[in-house]
Design an enzyme around this catalytic site. Structure first.
Site, short mmCIF file in Angstrom:
data_model
loop_
_atom_site.label_atom_id
_atom_site.label_comp_id
_atom_site.label_asym_id
_atom_site.label_seq_id
_atom_site.Cartn_x
_atom_site.Cartn_y
_atom_site.Cartn_z
N ASP A 183 0.89 -1.16 0.00
CA ASP A 183 0.00 0.00 0.00
C ASP A 183 0.93 1.20 0.00
OD1 ASP A 183 -1.58 2.16 0.52
OD2 ASP A 183 -2.64 1.26 2.22
N SER A 243 -0.50 13.16 -15.62
CA SER A 243 -1.73 13.10 -16.43
C SER A 243 -1.82 14.41 -17.21
CB SER A 243 -2.96 12.99 -15.51
OG SER A 243 -4.15 13.18 -16.24
N TYR A 291 -7.89 15.61 -7.96
CA TYR A 291 -7.07 14.87 -8.95
C TYR A 291 -6.24 15.85 -9.78
CZ TYR A 291 -5.87 11.44 -12.58
OH TYR A 291 -5.19 10.61 -13.45
N LYS A 305 -2.12 15.98 -9.76
CA LYS A 305 -1.29 15.72 -10.94
C LYS A 305 -0.44 16.95 -11.30
CE LYS A 305 -2.40 11.41 -11.56
NZ LYS A 305 -1.41 10.35 -11.32
N1 NAD Z 1 -6.46 5.77 -17.33
C1 NAD Z 1 -6.30 7.03 -17.68
O1 NAD Z 1 -6.98 7.56 -18.58
C2 NAD Z 1 -5.23 7.86 -17.02
C3 NAD Z 1 -4.93 9.10 -17.59
C4 NAD Z 1 -3.92 9.87 -17.05
C5 NAD Z 1 -3.22 9.41 -15.95
N2 NAD Z 1 -3.53 8.22 -15.40
C6 NAD Z 1 -2.73 7.79 -14.26
O2 NAD Z 1 -2.07 6.59 -14.60
C7 NAD Z 1 -1.82 5.82 -13.41
C8 NAD Z 1 -2.31 4.38 -13.61
O3 NAD Z 1 -3.68 4.45 -13.92
P1 NAD Z 1 -4.48 3.26 -14.59
O4 NAD Z 1 -5.50 3.90 -15.43
O5 NAD Z 1 -3.55 2.28 -15.18
O6 NAD Z 1 -5.20 2.69 -13.29
P2 NAD Z 1 -5.69 1.22 -12.82
O7 NAD Z 1 -6.81 1.49 -11.87
O8 NAD Z 1 -5.93 0.32 -13.98
O9 NAD Z 1 -4.44 0.70 -12.01
C9 NAD Z 1 -4.02 1.33 -10.84
C10 NAD Z 1 -3.32 0.32 -9.95
O10 NAD Z 1 -2.90 1.02 -8.78
C11 NAD Z 1 -3.17 0.18 -7.66
N3 NAD Z 1 -3.31 1.00 -6.46
C12 NAD Z 1 -4.33 1.82 -6.12
N4 NAD Z 1 -4.13 2.32 -4.90
C13 NAD Z 1 -2.95 1.81 -4.46
C14 NAD Z 1 -2.22 1.95 -3.26
N5 NAD Z 1 -2.65 2.70 -2.26
N6 NAD Z 1 -1.05 1.27 -3.15
C15 NAD Z 1 -0.59 0.49 -4.16
N7 NAD Z 1 -1.26 0.31 -5.30
C16 NAD Z 1 -2.43 0.97 -5.45
C17 NAD Z 1 -4.44 -0.55 -8.02
O11 NAD Z 1 -4.59 -1.73 -7.24
C18 NAD Z 1 -4.24 -0.83 -9.50
O12 NAD Z 1 -3.60 -2.07 -9.69
C19 NAD Z 1 -2.50 6.58 -12.28
O13 NAD Z 1 -1.54 7.37 -11.60
C20 NAD Z 1 -3.49 7.48 -13.00
O14 NAD Z 1 -3.80 8.64 -12.27
C21 NAD Z 1 -4.54 7.43 -15.89
#
Ligand code: NAD
Length: 245
Positions: free
Chosen positions: A62, A142, A155, A159
């Site tokens: 975590d 992001s 959020y 970011k």
């Molecule tokens: N999906 C999008 O469109 C998007 C766009 C811009 C930025 N992001 C960023 O990209 C990153 C990954 O996003 P994603 O879309 O792949 O998300 P996702 O939800 O598919 O994966 C996120 C992972 O983080 C883990 N996680 C959450 N809280 C946690 C914690 N406290 N400790 C350890 N692990 C934890 C979850 O279990 C999950 O496996 C994030 O930082 C998100 O803000 C996503």
């Protein structure tokens, strides 16, 4: 291979972009350490990489728990001797909650995961990189760190904070041989935003589609590799052109 024998920690590496980064790094020869809250998914992701011939370990973490972060770093060093690459990828989304719709607890929850954990883990990993005069950090920010309208109050602020922190780190530790950059993904089709995707018009994106996790993973691989040795403190959009408009 571009990451041959480099040891890389990827937080949130069990799903979405983190998992794609773990797979891409392993294909490039890295020892991948998947640090995720979801132990089952992390084990499954690591096993899939090992079955494909790669090197991967899952460490239940975590990122908001400092003891977990210390355990992650100690386990990785015990297993592989050092940490060459850190990808601060774990993050959560606030589904566009405006400031008035955000409670202090929700604000703290987002900031603890998206920002404070990055500061804590970075400070645990930096000393070894400084000692060796080598290392790479990739912070997953992001487009919400560049413009408004791609997330809620907490959020968007979190970011923007990560991009500022990335620039500070780059300015401070570039001289120590560490390259520190951020990636600013646009809308990427992952479980994080699965609920929101139907409300996001792909039409607003110049290339008229959402991104895929492996497209972001390819950029992360480049930024983690020696090919990116003159990249420093950049916040690189990968958004189908969304932020050019
Ligand atoms: N999906 C999008 O469109 C998007 C766009 C811009 C930025 N992001 C960023 O990209 C990153 C990954 O996003 P994603 O879309 O792949 O998300 P996702 O939800 O598919 O994966 C996120 C992972 O983080 C883990 N996680 C959450 N809280 C946690 C914690 N406290 N400790 C350890 N692990 C934890 C979850 O279990 C999950 O496996 C994030 O930082 C998100 O803000 C996503």
């Amino acid at each position: 291979m571009r990451l041959d024998n480099k040891t890389a920690i990827i937080t949130g590496g069990a799903s979405g972009m983190g998992r794609a980064e773990a797979e891409a790094f392993a294909k490039e020869g890295a020892n991948v350490v998947i640090a995720d809250l979801n132990q089952e998914a992390a084990e499954e992701a690591a096993e899939a990489i090992r079955s494909a011939g790669g090197k991967a370990l899952a460490v239940k973490t975590d990122v908001t728990n400092e003891q977990d972060l210390r355990n992650l770093v100690e386990t990785t060093i015990a297993e592989h001797g050092q940490i060459d690459v850190l990808v601060n990828n774990a993050g959560i989304f606030d589904k566009y909650a405006t400031s008035l719709e955000t409670t202090e607890n929700q604000w703290d929850f987002i900031f603890n995961i998206n920002v404070k954990s990055v500061f804590n883990l970075t400070n645990l990993v930096l000393p070894g990189m400084i000692e060796r005069g080598n290392g790479a950090m990739v912070n997953i920010a992001s487009v919400a760190g560049l413009v408004a309208g791609k997330g809620g109050a907490a959020y968007t602020s979190s970011k923007h904070a990560i991009i500022g922190y990335t620039k500070h780190l780059a300015a401070s530790y570039g001289k120590d041989g560490i390259k520190i950059n951020a990636i600013c993904p646009g809308t990427i089709s992952t479980p994080l935003i699965a609920d929101s995707l139907k409300d996001i018009p792909a039409d607003a994106i110049p290339v008229k589609r959402f991104g895929e996790a492996d497209e972001v993973a390819e950029l992360a691989t480049f930024l983690a590799s020696d090919e990116a040795k003159f990249m420093q403190g950049a916040a690189v959009p990968i958004d189908g052109g969304f932020t050019i408009q």
